[in-house]
Every structure is written in structure tokens, then in C-alpha cells.
Write a protein that holds these residues in place. Structure first.
Motif, PDB file in Angstrom:
ATOM      1  N   ARG A   1      70.619  56.343  64.483  1.00 12.48           N
ATOM      2  CA  ARG A   1      70.114  56.654  65.823  1.00 12.48           C
ATOM      3  C   ARG A   1      70.390  55.539  66.827  1.00 12.48           C
ATOM      4  O   ARG A   1      70.080  55.668  67.993  1.00 12.48           O
ATOM      5  CB  ARG A   1      68.609  56.929  65.751  1.00 12.48           C
TER       6      ARG A   1
ATOM      7  N   MET B   1      62.081  54.721  63.036  1.00 12.87           N
ATOM      8  CA  MET B   1      61.019  54.237  62.170  1.00 12.87           C
ATOM      9  C   MET B   1      61.355  54.485  60.704  1.00 12.87           C
ATOM     10  O   MET B   1      61.904  55.522  60.343  1.00 12.87           O
ATOM     11  CB  MET B   1      59.710  54.941  62.539  1.00 12.87           C
TER      12      MET B   1
ATOM     13  N   PHE C   1      69.932  67.394  66.228  1.00 12.85           N
ATOM     14  CA  PHE C   1      68.988  67.961  67.181  1.00 12.85           C
ATOM     15  C   PHE C   1      69.192  67.425  68.583  1.00 12.85           C
ATOM     16  O   PHE C   1      68.705  67.991  69.540  1.00 12.85           O
ATOM     17  CB  PHE C   1      67.546  67.740  66.714  1.00 12.85           C
TER      18      PHE C   1
ATOM     19  N   ARG D   1      69.062  56.392  57.992  1.00 13.71           N
ATOM     20  CA  ARG D   1      68.674  57.400  58.975  1.00 13.71           C
ATOM     21  C   ARG D   1      68.261  56.732  60.286  1.00 13.71           C
ATOM     22  O   ARG D   1      68.534  57.244  61.367  1.00 13.71           O
ATOM     23  CB  ARG D   1      67.514  58.230  58.409  1.00 13.71           C
TER      24      ARG D   1
ATOM     25  N   ILE E   1      63.455  54.175  69.731  1.00 14.67           N
ATOM     26  CA  ILE E   1      62.977  53.540  68.507  1.00 14.67           C
ATOM     27  C   ILE E   1      63.417  54.373  67.297  1.00 14.67           C
ATOM     28  O   ILE E   1      63.748  55.548  67.433  1.00 14.67           O
ATOM     29  CB  ILE E   1      61.440  53.417  68.481  1.00 14.67           C
TER      30      ILE E   1
ATOM     31  N   LYS F   1      59.316  64.170  64.215  1.00 16.31           N
ATOM     32  CA  LYS F   1      58.953  63.985  65.619  1.00 16.31           C
ATOM     33  C   LYS F   1      59.845  62.900  66.244  1.00 16.31           C
ATOM     34  O   LYS F   1      60.350  63.042  67.353  1.00 16.31           O
ATOM     35  CB  LYS F   1      57.489  63.556  65.673  1.00 16.31           C
ATOM     36  N   ILE F   2      60.016  61.817  65.494  1.00 11.92           N
ATOM     37  CA  ILE F   2      60.868  60.735  65.990  1.00 11.92           C
ATOM     38  C   ILE F   2      62.323  61.199  66.060  1.00 11.92           C
ATOM     39  O   ILE F   2      63.067  60.804  66.941  1.00 11.92           O
ATOM     40  CB  ILE F   2      60.712  59.485  65.097  1.00 11.92           C
ATOM     41  N   ASP F   3      62.703  62.084  65.141  1.00 11.46           N
ATOM     42  CA  ASP F   3      64.055  62.627  65.171  1.00 11.46           C
ATOM     43  C   ASP F   3      64.258  63.627  66.303  1.00 11.46           C
ATOM     44  O   ASP F   3      65.346  64.175  66.453  1.00 11.46           O
ATOM     45  CB  ASP F   3      64.403  63.284  63.825  1.00 11.46           C
ATOM     46  N   GLY F   4      63.204  63.890  67.054  1.00 14.18           N
ATOM     47  CA  GLY F   4      63.366  64.698  68.255  1.00 14.18           C
ATOM     48  C   GLY F   4      63.041  66.172  68.108  1.00 14.18           C
ATOM     49  O   GLY F   4      63.378  66.967  68.978  1.00 14.18           O
TER      50      GLY F   4
ATOM     51  N   PHE G   1      70.342  64.128  60.872  1.00  9.64           N
ATOM     52  CA  PHE G   1      69.401  65.121  61.397  1.00  9.64           C
ATOM     53  C   PHE G   1      69.069  64.926  62.874  1.00  9.64           C
ATOM     54  O   PHE G   1      69.142  65.858  63.676  1.00  9.64           O
ATOM     55  CB  PHE G   1      68.118  65.074  60.560  1.00  9.64           C
ATOM     56  N   ALA G   2      68.721  63.696  63.240  1.00  7.59           N
ATOM     57  CA  ALA G   2      68.324  63.432  64.629  1.00  7.59           C
ATOM     58  C   ALA G   2      69.480  63.727  65.578  1.00  7.59           C
ATOM     59  O   ALA G   2      69.281  64.318  66.644  1.00  7.59           O
ATOM     60  CB  ALA G   2      67.880  61.989  64.782  1.00  7.59           C
TER      61      ALA G   2
ATOM     62  N   LEU H   1      56.437  63.204  56.984  1.00  9.12           N
ATOM     63  CA  LEU H   1      57.590  64.068  57.254  1.00  9.12           C
ATOM     64  C   LEU H   1      57.498  64.616  58.668  1.00  9.12           C
ATOM     65  O   LEU H   1      58.484  64.680  59.395  1.00  9.12           O
ATOM     66  CB  LEU H   1      57.623  65.236  56.269  1.00  9.12           C
TER      67      LEU H   1
ATOM     68  N   ARG I   1      58.698  76.108  50.324  1.00 11.77           N
ATOM     69  CA  ARG I   1      59.205  77.450  50.019  1.00 11.77           C
ATOM     70  C   ARG I   1      58.568  78.071  48.784  1.00 11.77           C
ATOM     71  O   ARG I   1      58.378  79.281  48.744  1.00 11.77           O
ATOM     72  CB  ARG I   1      60.724  77.481  49.946  1.00 11.77           C
TER      73      ARG I   1
ATOM     74  N   ASP J   1      58.181  60.846  75.071  1.00 10.59           N
ATOM     75  CA  ASP J   1      58.304  61.466  73.753  1.00 10.59           C
ATOM     76  C   ASP J   1      58.894  60.466  72.749  1.00 10.59           C
ATOM     77  O   ASP J   1      59.785  59.692  73.092  1.00 10.59           O
ATOM     78  CB  ASP J   1      59.221  62.687  73.882  1.00 10.59           C
ATOM     79  N   PRO J   2      58.390  60.500  71.482  1.00 12.98           N
ATOM     80  CA  PRO J   2      58.865  59.532  70.478  1.00 12.98           C
ATOM     81  C   PRO J   2      60.389  59.465  70.368  1.00 12.98           C
ATOM     82  O   PRO J   2      60.954  58.395  70.184  1.00 12.98           O
ATOM     83  CB  PRO J   2      58.272  60.049  69.174  1.00 12.98           C
ATOM     84  N   SER J   3      61.032  60.623  70.495  1.00 12.39           N
ATOM     85  CA  SER J   3      62.477  60.637  70.291  1.00 12.39           C
ATOM     86  C   SER J   3      63.226  60.005  71.464  1.00 12.39           C
ATOM     87  O   SER J   3      64.418  59.759  71.373  1.00 12.39           O
ATOM     88  CB  SER J   3      62.960  62.072  70.083  1.00 12.39           C
TER      89      SER J   3
ATOM     90  N   LEU K   1      61.861  61.132  53.629  1.00 15.59           N
ATOM     91  CA  LEU K   1      63.145  61.840  53.696  1.00 15.59           C
ATOM     92  C   LEU K   1      62.873  63.330  53.581  1.00 15.59           C
ATOM     93  O   LEU K   1      61.955  63.738  52.875  1.00 15.59           O
ATOM     94  CB  LEU K   1      64.057  61.383  52.558  1.00 15.59           C
ATOM     95  N   TYR K   2      63.685  64.134  54.265  1.00 10.57           N
ATOM     96  CA  TYR K   2      63.508  65.585  54.183  1.00 10.57           C
ATOM     97  C   TYR K   2      64.011  66.043  52.817  1.00 10.57           C
ATOM     98  O   TYR K   2      65.206  65.962  52.536  1.00 10.57           O
ATOM     99  CB  TYR K   2      64.271  66.274  55.307  1.00 10.57           C
TER     100      TYR K   2
ATOM    101  N   ASN L   1      70.164  64.348  56.018  1.00 15.00           N
ATOM    102  CA  ASN L   1      69.013  63.542  56.417  1.00 15.00           C
ATOM    103  C   ASN L   1      69.410  62.529  57.481  1.00 15.00           C
ATOM    104  O   ASN L   1      68.732  62.360  58.482  1.00 15.00           O
ATOM    105  CB  ASN L   1      68.453  62.787  55.202  1.00 15.00           C
TER     106      ASN L   1
ATOM    107  N   HIS M   1      64.581  68.778  51.368  1.00  9.29           N
ATOM    108  CA  HIS M   1      65.464  69.931  51.194  1.00  9.29           C
ATOM    109  C   HIS M   1      66.867  69.672  51.740  1.00  9.29           C
ATOM    110  O   HIS M   1      67.722  70.537  51.672  1.00  9.29           O
ATOM    111  CB  HIS M   1      64.857  71.157  51.866  1.00  9.29           C
TER     112      HIS M   1
ATOM    113  N   VAL N   1      60.368  73.099  53.020  1.00  8.01           N
ATOM    114  CA  VAL N   1      59.729  72.210  52.043  1.00  8.01           C
ATOM    115  C   VAL N   1      58.699  72.975  51.223  1.00  8.01           C
ATOM    116  O   VAL N   1      58.539  72.762  50.027  1.00  8.01           O
ATOM    117  CB  VAL N   1      59.079  70.992  52.743  1.00  8.01           C
TER     118      VAL N   1
END
Ligand SMILES: Nc1ncnc2c1ncn2[C@@H]1O[C@H](COP(=O)(O)OP(=O)(O)OP(=O)(O)O)[C@@H](O)[C@H]1O
Ligand SMILES: [Mg+2]
Lengths: 273, 360
Positions: free
Chosen positions: B150, B79, B102, B146, B77, A172-175, B98-99, A167, A191, B71-73, B86-87, B95, B89, A189
Motif C-alpha cells: 500500500r 497496519m 479495491f 500486505r 497508513i 477497513k484499512i484496505d478500503g 486486496f487493497a 479481519l 461459508r 476514512d482509515p483507507s 490475513l483473509y 491478500n 479464503h 470466511v
């Protein structure tokens, strides 16, 4: 003895034992409520039935102490202390679990070792520290030493083992930056872990006695635990009014516990299924 | 220009080196699969490409730009993880978006992108559910969704199907192949399932203990492996390895003595000259046995597995030898036999030296 009889006897014994334990833990509450309705003279005689002095006792307590003020003091300390403790200690627990470093385990051991130092041993140096920082008789002095709680750090590190590293990686990849991962992924997560920690930390803060007793010296800064203590250490303590105070002091923790009971149990079992 | 290149990539954890110098070039649109035994460093290499692990030495470029410290973002790429990651919550919709959220993309644009990906993956009815309310296959599709949202230059998959049951795995494998065809994006895919590797890959990279043993098309790896490891790793059932010896000849008319085979076999022309008496490891695929073969091997049968469409015959050429497996047709006639004589072509034999390197 037949197997059936043996099983019945065993279960009867078990219930007997449990009833005894339940009695032990419920009796003080019962005594508190009964005591609140009786005069001190009756309490001293050991009367265990409802009396008629409830109103006198309430009056007595409200004249003896500035109730709104001490409740406000206690609440302030409990809320700020709990919020800060949870933030700082959960961040530390998460950090210890999530990030590798050469010194990690050594530092963690030192943190855990502080659990073994009794508070009485650091009380005086801590007092001197607070005194030299000019914090005596302030609520900051009460909150500050509790924020980094070794126990809560330990609790969060253990709970974080169930937090999937993937997660963190996905975020991290999502920025997301590290602090955003903590705030927007980890906290929601986990909570129910937070809920359980909240119950524990809130009670620790609300019931805190020894340290406030040393640091808080004026009536304006006193908390409810101190108010009760000063009433019951009088030469002729008025136990009836003391009982009113203890009821007032118990209600918020009871409320917090029952309000969060479900999350508390879940948090104790782990947030991540 | 390559879509992605690795030059002399190394990774150490303290004094332990787990990636020991990897060179690789991946063409745009290529579907590359990393395979290898557990612990060989596939995930580590993928995570280095993603930016989740530091690169100890070497150079990584994506789209021609050096990416070692990016930076990975910002590497272009996306992944897909084995556990989906998956998040829990957030809803499927959140989900997937999300990227973009941000990255500061406008709401309406996020919604459009999410709907687009949901349409491709047929996720529309699930958009308002939480991951906990989805089946494994659905979660995997959301994870892929997801990634799609991107618009990455390179998709990275780390064993994305290994948590699914066999049937779903086949289905999702098909879906991923379709997706690759549709999007035409460069994809890198880690697995230790060689069926996935063979069916999906344009290029398979076989790894062992932190190095690349061989990279090539599935066909090249199957038909023309560089070494014994690759020969044994690709193909199922596994290739048989038998001890052999050059018994006569020299130049272009070498004769090979092989366990279980009565007469020496004429070897096809080799670039390498082998001296008489030279010992070799000889590889022969189970499916290379055939009735019309020019040579015959005799096996003492230990077990016959009748699978319906085919039959696996397991036996030994000599009492002390290793088990040899032959894939015969779906013919029950093999069952109950004590000895079988199986034909094969000498030209299907692969030769390896004592170090396991292929002799060509
Ligand atoms: N953080 C780490 N610290 C030390 N060693 C590590 C670390 N992460 C991975 N390794 C080691 O690196 C090697 C490669 O690991 P990696 O996870 O890349 O293997 P893999 O090929 O993906 O295996 P699998 O098929 O089981 O997923 C392993 O020997 C592993 O023990
Ligand atoms: Mg792996």
C-alpha cells in the motif's frame, strides 16, 4: 461382576439404546417406501412387505395433483425464502455481534423473546396483516414472515463470535465499505456456517405447512405439503398415493442434506478454526 | 514538518476514559515504539491513529493534514495486526493485492507491486498458497507484505511478533529493523517486550494508564528516566528501589544514608536542594554493581541464578527490605555464598521523591 463384564454390559446396553433410537427414526422412512408399493387396503391391514401397487399409486398421485406445478411452487418458496432468510438474518446476526450500541443487547433480547411466542399465537394477526396488504393466496405472504428468523439470527450471532474482529479492521484499512466487508470477507470466511444454515432453513421452508395452509387457498398456489395434506384428509384417504407424495416431498431435503453433510457438520462446529 | 502528530488526544468508552490526553510528535522516518503494561491504552492509541476508533478529543495529523475524521483507507497508513488478520479464503497474492484491487488499480500494476513486495520479503514461492498453509513466521511476513504494497506514509504494528516463538521473534525483529532501514518509512510499533522496544526504536513512548510517562531515545529512557515508573519499566532485570534518607549536608555536599551501606554516601551535585531528614526512593540498576565501585552494599543472599554469561544475585540489604538484584559476571564463585559485598558508584544512583518523580 468383573470390571470387564461390567464394561461389556454397559456398552451392550448403549448399543441397544442406540439401535432403538435408530429404529425409531428410520422406521417411518421404511414404512413410507413400503407403503408406496402397497394398496391402501393392504396398508390398512398393516402389511410391511413390498407390494405390487407402486405404479398404480404413482399414477394415482399424478392424476390427483398437478405435480409439476406444486413442485415448482414449493421449490420457488424454498429457494427464495431460503436465500432471503439467510441474507437478512445473517446480516442481522453479524451486525448484532460486530457493532456496539447502547440498545444492542435490549433489542437482541426482544428478538430472542420472539422465539418463545408460538406461531399459533400470531397466526391470526399475521393473517389479518396479509389480508389487509392484499397478499392472501400469494407466495410472498409465505416467504415474508420467515425472512427475519430469530433462530437464524441467534445462530449467526453465535457463529460470528468466532469471526476475528481484526479481519474486519484489516479490511477497513484496505478500503472496504461495511457492506463490502460483509460480502467479500464475512460471507466467504463463514461459508460452512452458511452451509449449515442453508440446510436448516431450506428444510424449514420446504416443510412449512401450517401457514401456507392458511394463506394459500387456490390449487394453483399450493405447495407439495398442502397437496399431501389434502389427499390424506379425504374421507377415504388413499394412503398409497399419499406415500408417493411424501417420498417426492422428502427427496429434495434428503438430497440437500447429503449434498451438504460435510459442510453442515463443519458449520455446526464453527467456521473459523 | 512532523510525519505524525497527536495533540491532546483523548478516548472515552462511555464514562470510562482510557486515553487521557496524549501529545506526541513523530518525525519522518522515525521508528517509534509504544510500550507499557497491559491495558495502558497502547492498542487504543494505535487504533485511533489508524482510524479504527473514533477520537473523543484532540487532533491527529498525518503529513501535516488533520486526520480525525478521515476514512482509515485514506490516512496513508497500513497496519500489521497481532493475529496477522490475513483473509483466510484468499491466496497470499490476493491478500497482498486486496487493497489495491479495491482502490481500482490496474491488474498489471497490482501484480507488479505484489511481486515487488514479495521479493523484498522473500515470499515468491508462497504466493499461491492460502494463509492456512503457512507457518506463523510466513504469515507475519505476508501481513507485512500486505502493508508494504500500500506504500503507506506510516506503518502501524500492534504486537506483531507476540504470537511467534522466541527464536522466530528474534529473527523477525531483525527483519523489521532491516525493512525500516530499507524503506525509511515512519513506523509506529506497539509491544510490551522491552527488548523489541530497545532494539528497534528511535523513540520509545512509555505509557501508563492512558498517559505518556516519558518519550525519548532508548538511551535517554534507560540512563535518564523522568520517574520511577519508567526507570522500573525499562531495563531487565528491573531496577532496584531502596529507601534512603538525606543524613547530612546541604547545598552541593549532601550525604545519603542507604540500606545495606555502612557509611553515608556523597551525592553528586543536584539542582534540587534536599533538606536533612528527607526520605527518598533510591534506584540502582542491577548491572550498575561493579567490583571497582566507590561504595559497597552488603546483601544477605537469598538466591543465586547462574546463567552462564552472567550471574544474578538476589538478596536483601535488611531483613525487612525488598529483594535487591545484582548482575554479576558469569562467575560461579557467587553460588553458595550467604553474604556478598557488592561495589557500586554513588554517581549511578537515581533519586525519586515520594510520588515517584525523579529528583535531578
Ligand atoms: N471497546 C471498549 N470498551 C470499553 N473499554 C475498552 C474497549 N477497548 C479497550 N478498552 C479498555 O481500554 C483500555 C486500554 O486498552 P488497550 O487494548 O488499548 O490496552 P493495551 O495497552 O493495548 O493492552 P495490551 O498490552 O494488553 O494489548 C483497557 O483498560 C481496556 O479495558
Ligand atoms: Mg494491545
Amino acid at each position: 461382576m468383573s470390571p470387564l463384564l461390567a464394561r461389556r454390559t454397559a456398552s451392550a446396553l448403549r448399543y441397544l439404546l442406540l439401535s432403538f433410537a435408530a429404529f425409531l427414526s428410520v422406521f417411518p422412512f421404511f414404512w413410507m417406501v413400503i407403503g408406496a408399493t402397497n394398496t391402501t387396503a393392504d396398508i390398512n391391514k398393516g402389511k410391511v412387505s413390498l407390494g405390487s401397487a407402486l405404479w398404480d399409486n404413482v399414477n394415482g398421485f399424478f392424476t390427483a395433483v398437478d405435480v409439476p406445478l406444486i413442485l415448482w411452487n414449493s421449490t420457488k418458496i424454498a429457494i427464495f425464502g431460503t436465500a432471503l432468510t439467510m441474507l437478512v438474518s445473517s446480516l442481522a446476526g453479524y451486525g448484532f455481534e460486530m457493532f456496539r450500541s447502547k440498545l444492542r443487547e435490549r433489542i437482541y433480547t426482544v428478538v430472542l423473546l420472539t422465539l418463545m411466542v408460538p406461531f399459533a399465537a400470531i397466526m391470526i394477526p399475521l393473517f389479518m396483516l396479509m389480508a389487509s396488504s392484499g397478499l392472501i393466496n400469494t407466495h410472498i405472504a409465505i416467504i415474508l414472515p420467515t425472512i427475519a428468523s430469530a433462530f437464524i439470527i441467534f445462530y449467526f450471532r453465535q457463529a460470528s463470535k468466532a469471526f476475528p474482529r481484526e479481519l474486519h479492521d484489516a479490511a477497513k484499512i484496505d478500503g472496504l465499505k461495511e457492506w463490502q466487508i460483509f460480502l467479500f470477507i464475512y460471507v466467504p470466511v463463514m461459508r460452512s456456517t452458511y452451509a449449515a444454515a442453508f440446510v436448516i432453513v431450506f428444510m424449514m421452508n420446504w416443510n412449512n405447512y401450517l401457514w401456507p395452509l392458511i394463506v394459500l387457498q387456490s390449487n394453483e398456489t399450493k405447495t407439495i405439503t398442502l397437496a399431501i395434506a389434502s389427499l390424506s384428509s379425504a374421507y377415504y384417504p388413499d394412503y398409497g398415493t399419499v406415500m408417493i407424495g411424501t417420498i417426492l416431498a422428502t427427496l429434495p431435503t434428503l438430497f440437500v442434506f447429503f449434498a451438504m453433510q460435510r459442510q453442515f457438520v463443519q458449520g455446526m462446529l464453527g467456521s473459523v478454526k | 514538518m512532523e510525519a505524525l502528530s497527536l495533540r491532546g488526544i483523548r478516548k472515552s468508552y462511555g464514562s470510562l476514559e482510557v486515553i487521557k490526553g496524549v501529545d506526541l510528535a513523530i518525525e519522518p522516518g522515525e521508528f517509534t515504539v509504544f510500550v507499557g503494561p497491559s491495558g495502558c491504552g497502547k492498542s487504543t492509541l494505535l487504533r485511533m491513529i489508524a482510524g479504527l476508533e473514533d477520537i473523543s478529543a484532540g487532533e491527529l495529523t498525518i503529513g501535516g493534514a488533520r486526520m480525525n475524521d478521515v476514512d482509515p483507507s485514506r490516512r496513508g497508513i497500513a497496519m500489521v495486526f497481532q493475529s496477522y488478520a490475513l483473509y483466510p479464503h484468499l491466496t497470499v497474492r490476493q491478500n497482498m493485492g486486496f487493497a489495491l484491487r479495491f482502490a481500482g488499480v490496474a491488474r498489471a500494476e497490482i501484480e507488479r507491486q505484489v511481486m515487488e513486495a514479495a521479493r523484498i520479503l522473500e515470499l515468491e514461492p508462497l504466493l499461491d498458497r492460502k494463509p492456512g498453509q503457512l507457518s506463523g513466521g510466513q504469515r507475519q511476513r505476508v501481513a507485512i507484505g500486505r502493508a508494504i504494497v500500500r506504500h503507506p506514509k506510516v506503518f502501524l504494528f500492534d504486537e506483531p511478533l507476540s504470537n511467534l516463538d522466541a527464536e522466530l521473534r528474534v529473527h523477525m525483529r531483525f527483519e523489521i529493523a532491516k525493512l525500516h532501514k530499507k524503506l525509511g518509512t515512519t513506523m509506529i510499533y506497539v509491544t510490551h517486550d522491552q527488548v523489541e522496544a530497545m532494539t528497534l526504536a528511535d523513540k520509545i513512548v512509555v505509557m501508563r494508564a492512558g498517559i505518556v510517562e516519558q518519550a525519548g531515545t532508548p538511551r535517554a529512557l534507560y540512563a535518564d528516566p523522568d520517574n520511577q515508573f519508567v526507570a522500573g519499566f525499562i531495563g531487565s532485570p528491573r531496577m532496584n528501589f531502596l529507601p534512603g534518607e538525606i543524613v547530612a549536608g546541604g547545598g552541593d555536599s549532601m550525604m545519603l544514608g542507604l540500606e545495606g551501606v555502612d557509611a553515608p554516601l556523597p551525592l553528586p551535585e543536584l539542582r534540587t536542594a534536599l533538606a536533612v531528614g528527607r526520605r527518598l526512593v533510591v534506584g540502582l540498576r542491577p548491572e550498575a554493581f561493579r567490583a571497582d565501585g566507590d561504595s559497597v552494599m552488603t546483601l544477605a543472599v537469598e538466591m543465586v541464578e547462574y546463567l552462564g554469561g552472567e550471574t544474578l544475585v538476589h538478596g536483601r540489604a535488611t531483613a525487612a527490605g525488598d529483594i535487591v538484584t545484582a548482575k554479576a559476571g558469569g562467575n560461579e564463585a557467587w553460588v553458595g555464598r550467604e553474604q556478598v559485598r557488592l561495589g557500586f558508584h554513588a554517581r549511578d544512583l537515581l533519586l525519586f521523591d515520594g510520588e515517584g518523580q525523579r529528583i535531578r
